[in-house]
Design a protein around this motif. Structure first.
Motif, PDB file in Angstrom:
ATOM      1  N   ASN A   8       0.940  -1.163   0.002  1.00 21.07           N
ATOM      2  CA  ASN A   8      -0.072  -0.204   0.005  1.00 21.07           C
ATOM      3  C   ASN A   8       0.883   1.276   0.149  1.00 21.07           C
ATOM      4  O   ASN A   8       0.465   2.163  -0.785  1.00 21.07           O
ATOM      5  CB  ASN A   8      -1.133  -0.061   1.085  1.00 21.07           C
ATOM      6  N   ASN A   9       1.901   1.327   0.718  1.00 22.97           N
ATOM      7  CA  ASN A   9       2.719   2.577   0.849  1.00 22.97           C
ATOM      8  C   ASN A   9       3.380   2.832  -0.484  1.00 22.97           C
ATOM      9  O   ASN A   9       3.449   3.825  -1.015  1.00 22.97           O
ATOM     10  CB  ASN A   9       3.829   2.295   1.864  1.00 22.97           C
ATOM     11  N   GLU A  10       4.035   1.398  -1.194  1.00 21.60           N
ATOM     12  CA  GLU A  10       4.700   1.675  -2.694  1.00 21.60           C
ATOM     13  C   GLU A  10       3.528   2.043  -3.492  1.00 21.60           C
ATOM     14  O   GLU A  10       4.052   2.841  -4.279  1.00 21.60           O
ATOM     15  CB  GLU A  10       5.340   0.191  -3.054  1.00 21.60           C
ATOM     16  N   ALA A  47       4.163   1.670 -12.735  1.00 25.66           N
ATOM     17  CA  ALA A  47       3.055   0.501 -12.752  1.00 25.66           C
ATOM     18  C   ALA A  47       3.636  -0.475 -11.429  1.00 25.66           C
ATOM     19  O   ALA A  47       2.837  -1.462 -11.302  1.00 25.66           O
ATOM     20  CB  ALA A  47       3.306  -0.118 -13.962  1.00 25.66           C
ATOM     21  N   GLY A  48       4.508  -0.097 -10.990  1.00 21.30           N
ATOM     22  CA  GLY A  48       5.311  -1.233  -9.845  1.00 21.30           C
ATOM     23  C   GLY A  48       5.727  -2.386 -10.150  1.00 21.30           C
ATOM     24  O   GLY A  48       6.053  -3.267  -9.584  1.00 21.30           O
ATOM     25  N   GLU A  49       6.170  -2.253 -11.478  1.00 22.69           N
ATOM     26  CA  GLU A  49       6.938  -3.467 -12.080  1.00 22.69           C
ATOM     27  C   GLU A  49       8.613  -3.376 -11.473  1.00 22.69           C
ATOM     28  O   GLU A  49       9.229  -4.548 -11.625  1.00 22.69           O
ATOM     29  CB  GLU A  49       7.274  -3.597 -13.547  1.00 22.69           C
ATOM     30  N   ARG A  50       9.010  -2.203 -11.078  1.00 27.88           N
ATOM     31  CA  ARG A  50      10.360  -2.159 -10.419  1.00 27.88           C
ATOM     32  C   ARG A  50      10.315  -0.935  -9.417  1.00 27.88           C
ATOM     33  O   ARG A  50       9.219  -0.138  -9.324  1.00 27.88           O
ATOM     34  CB  ARG A  50      11.358  -1.886 -11.356  1.00 27.88           C
ATOM     35  N   LEU A  51      11.029  -1.189  -8.402  1.00 33.74           N
ATOM     36  CA  LEU A  51      11.057  -0.249  -7.210  1.00 33.74           C
ATOM     37  C   LEU A  51      12.454   0.758  -7.679  1.00 33.74           C
ATOM     38  O   LEU A  51      13.312   0.470  -8.271  1.00 33.74           O
ATOM     39  CB  LEU A  51      11.416  -0.805  -6.012  1.00 33.74           C
ATOM     40  N   LEU A  52      12.023   2.067  -7.284  1.00 31.96           N
ATOM     41  CA  LEU A  52      13.199   3.075  -7.358  1.00 31.96           C
ATOM     42  C   LEU A  52      14.039   3.084  -6.120  1.00 31.96           C
ATOM     43  O   LEU A  52      13.701   2.587  -4.853  1.00 31.96           O
ATOM     44  CB  LEU A  52      12.356   4.503  -7.459  1.00 31.96           C
ATOM     45  N   SER A  53      15.454   3.021  -6.166  1.00 28.56           N
ATOM     46  CA  SER A  53      16.561   3.122  -5.434  1.00 28.56           C
ATOM     47  C   SER A  53      16.373   4.641  -4.833  1.00 28.56           C
ATOM     48  O   SER A  53      15.547   5.449  -5.351  1.00 28.56           O
ATOM     49  CB  SER A  53      17.654   2.760  -5.824  1.00 28.56           C
ATOM     50  N   PHE A  54      16.786   4.821  -3.661  1.00 26.40           N
ATOM     51  CA  PHE A  54      16.809   6.128  -2.961  1.00 26.40           C
ATOM     52  C   PHE A  54      17.348   7.076  -3.993  1.00 26.40           C
ATOM     53  O   PHE A  54      16.904   8.390  -4.154  1.00 26.40           O
ATOM     54  CB  PHE A  54      17.565   6.123  -1.582  1.00 26.40           C
ATOM     55  N   VAL A  55      18.575   6.792  -4.430  1.00 23.84           N
ATOM     56  CA  VAL A  55      19.297   7.607  -5.474  1.00 23.84           C
ATOM     57  C   VAL A  55      18.523   7.645  -6.773  1.00 23.84           C
ATOM     58  O   VAL A  55      18.508   9.159  -7.141  1.00 23.84           O
ATOM     59  CB  VAL A  55      20.610   6.992  -5.909  1.00 23.84           C
ATOM     60  N   GLU A  56      18.126   6.896  -7.371  1.00 24.08           N
ATOM     61  CA  GLU A  56      16.757   7.236  -8.273  1.00 24.08           C
ATOM     62  C   GLU A  56      15.880   8.009  -8.028  1.00 24.08           C
ATOM     63  O   GLU A  56      15.510   8.958  -8.995  1.00 24.08           O
ATOM     64  CB  GLU A  56      16.223   5.847  -8.858  1.00 24.08           C
ATOM     65  N   THR A  57      15.293   7.844  -6.892  1.00 21.27           N
ATOM     66  CA  THR A  57      14.195   9.000  -6.450  1.00 21.27           C
ATOM     67  C   THR A  57      14.711  10.049  -6.397  1.00 21.27           C
ATOM     68  O   THR A  57      14.057  11.051  -6.749  1.00 21.27           O
ATOM     69  CB  THR A  57      13.556   8.466  -5.217  1.00 21.27           C
TER      70      THR A  57
END
Length: 81
Positions: A8-10, A47-57
């Motif tokens: 839910n958070n993601e 779409a949630g198929e991958r997560l962003l790293s902190f650096v990518e965010t």
């Protein structure tokens, strides 16, 4: 299948990033070009198929012209502990 307790958070985080992009009148392709990534990069994290790293965010925030602290402030009230 194992339940993701952060799902839910993601989802909220993805929706927030998507809305910030749209608020700036950018397409996924526009944002991806600014990031130097393919359009599928933006599509997949939205779409949630991958997560962003902190650096990518941080990179996405900068590409959107958003202070990462503001993004965090907007996100935190909806974070489920």
């Amino acid at each position: 299948m194992k339940h993701n307790r952060y799902a839910n958070n993601e989802e909220h985080f993805r929706n927030l990033l998507r809305q910030k992009r749209k608020d700036r009148g950018l397409t996924q392709a526009d944002l991806a070009a600014t990031l130097g990534k393919p359009q599928s990069f933006v599509s997949k994290y939205e779409a949630g198929e991958r997560l962003l790293s902190f650096v990518e965010t941080i990179d996405v925030c900068r590409a959107l012209g958003i202070d990462p602290a503001v993004l965090l402030k907007d996100y935190l009230p909806h974070h489920d502990a």
